[in-house]
Write an enzyme that holds these catalytic residues in place. Structure first.
Site, PDB file in Angstrom:
ATOM      1  N   ASP A 135     -57.284 -15.807 -24.498  1.00 52.47           N
ATOM      2  CA  ASP A 135     -56.235 -16.468 -24.188  1.00 52.47           C
ATOM      3  C   ASP A 135     -56.187 -16.869 -22.771  1.00 52.47           C
ATOM      4  O   ASP A 135     -56.881 -16.264 -21.805  1.00 52.47           O
ATOM      5  CB  ASP A 135     -54.918 -15.489 -24.574  1.00 52.47           C
ATOM      6  CG  ASP A 135     -54.829 -15.393 -26.063  1.00 52.47           C
ATOM      7  OD1 ASP A 135     -55.601 -16.184 -26.990  1.00 52.47           O
ATOM      8  OD2 ASP A 135     -54.298 -14.249 -26.399  1.00 52.47           O
ATOM      9  N   THR A 136     -55.279 -17.994 -22.431  1.00 60.79           N
ATOM     10  CA  THR A 136     -55.247 -18.411 -21.045  1.00 60.79           C
ATOM     11  C   THR A 136     -55.182 -17.329 -20.098  1.00 60.79           C
ATOM     12  O   THR A 136     -55.676 -17.263 -18.974  1.00 60.79           O
ATOM     13  CB  THR A 136     -54.252 -19.452 -20.916  1.00 60.79           C
ATOM     14  OG1 THR A 136     -54.758 -20.654 -21.832  1.00 60.79           O
ATOM     15  CG2 THR A 136     -54.076 -20.048 -19.612  1.00 60.79           C
TER      16      THR A 136
END
Length: 302
Positions: A135-136
């Site tokens: 995830d970012t």
């Protein structure tokens, strides 16, 4: 001149077989890759392009070249913390806040753009294949395959649960010491929603708690968890911990407290698998990023 990726000396056990039979017996290529090798005439028998029906004899040599492939992401000059790199894989210690692959909402400034610049600087050409995704706002080990063979081999290991992935996560409160695994199906309640949740008809998902360290401070109690993924569902660790009432610190999407840090305290710190080319077991570690290190140091001294 480009060198063959694989070389094979024919011995008595392969004597008299057709080239296509030799390829199937001697190499763990996917059917898709075998088709590409055939269509692009990348298999050579004693220095000449081979047909599948050609027969071999003891002492013959088979050379195999991998297809030429490339990516077309705009290159961008961004820092890459490279843990390891060879002709088959690239392993990066991802920093939080950077998206892995371009999306509609984030068309550039991604790791794909940074790797494209790195590739051009090294005068290399390959298709960027992200074998795992983070995830970012998750940091840690991000694995890239430089060719379809590497991607296929490691992806197959993932399906067979042979890739070992461990994360460190910080949650508020004392996570129960008796919980050693979390086994709840995970699904997406709506195709228009990024958030996942535990759902009866979701995909089977299992998270293992390897270590659980309690930290007591004047500002509250915390647990630093070391968790292993037995499956790789989107947001799996975040969903499982939140479902039990222990959302990850800083994880606003799943109810985590953002007062001490503005992203989820989740770091992919360990990864092990069988190298696709050498066939040796390899292990990699990624140091904690500065924001998590500072946070842990602050709460440990309060």
């Amino acid at each position: 001149m480009k060198k063959p990726k694989f070389k094979l000396k024919i011995d008595a056990s392969l004597d008299g077989l057709e080239v296509r039979q030799v390829i199937r017996r001697s190499f763990d290529f996917s059917s898709r890759l075998r088709t590409k090798l055939k269509m692009q005439q990348l298999i050579f028998h004693n220095g000449k392009k081979a047909q599948g029906w050609h027969k071999v004899k003891t002492g013959d040599e088979i050379d195999i070249f991998l297809p030429n492939e490339s990516s077309s992401f705009p290159p961008m000059d961004m820092k890459l913390n490279i843990i390891y790199e060879d002709d088959d894989i690239l392993l990066i210690n991802k920093i939080p806040g950077i998206t892995v692959h371009p999306t509609k909402g984030c068309p550039d400034g991604t790791y794909a753009n940074a790797i494209m610049k790195h590739m051009l600087d090294k005068n290399e050409q390959y298709k960027i294949r992200f074998i795992n995704r983070l995830d970012t706002d998750t940091s840690g080990l991000l694995l890239v395959g430089k060719n379809s063979y590497a991607q296929d081999c490691i992806s197959k290991q993932m399906r067979e649960n042979l890739v070992h992935k461990e994360y460190k996560a910080l949650v508020h409160g004392f996570f129960p010491q008796n919980i050693k695994s979390i086994d709840f199906p995970i699904g997406r309640p709506s195709p228009n929603e990024i958030r996942r949740c535990v759902m009866e008809n979701g995909s089977p998902s299992r998270t293992v708690i390897c270590e659980n360290s309690h930290i007591s401070t004047d500002n509250g109690d915390f647990s630093l968890l070391q968790v292993k993924l037995d499956t790789g569902r989107t947001h799996q660790i975040r969903v499982h911990l939140s479902h039990l009432g222990y959302p990850i610190v800083g994880d606003w999407l799943y109810g985590g407290d953002t007062s001490v840090i503005n992203r989820q305290v989740l770091h992919a710190y360990f990864l092990s698998f069988i190298h696709p080319y050498t066939k040796k077991h390899v292990e990699f570690f990624a140091d904690l990023p500065e924001d998590i290190s500072v946070l842990l140091d602050n709460i440990s001294h309060k």
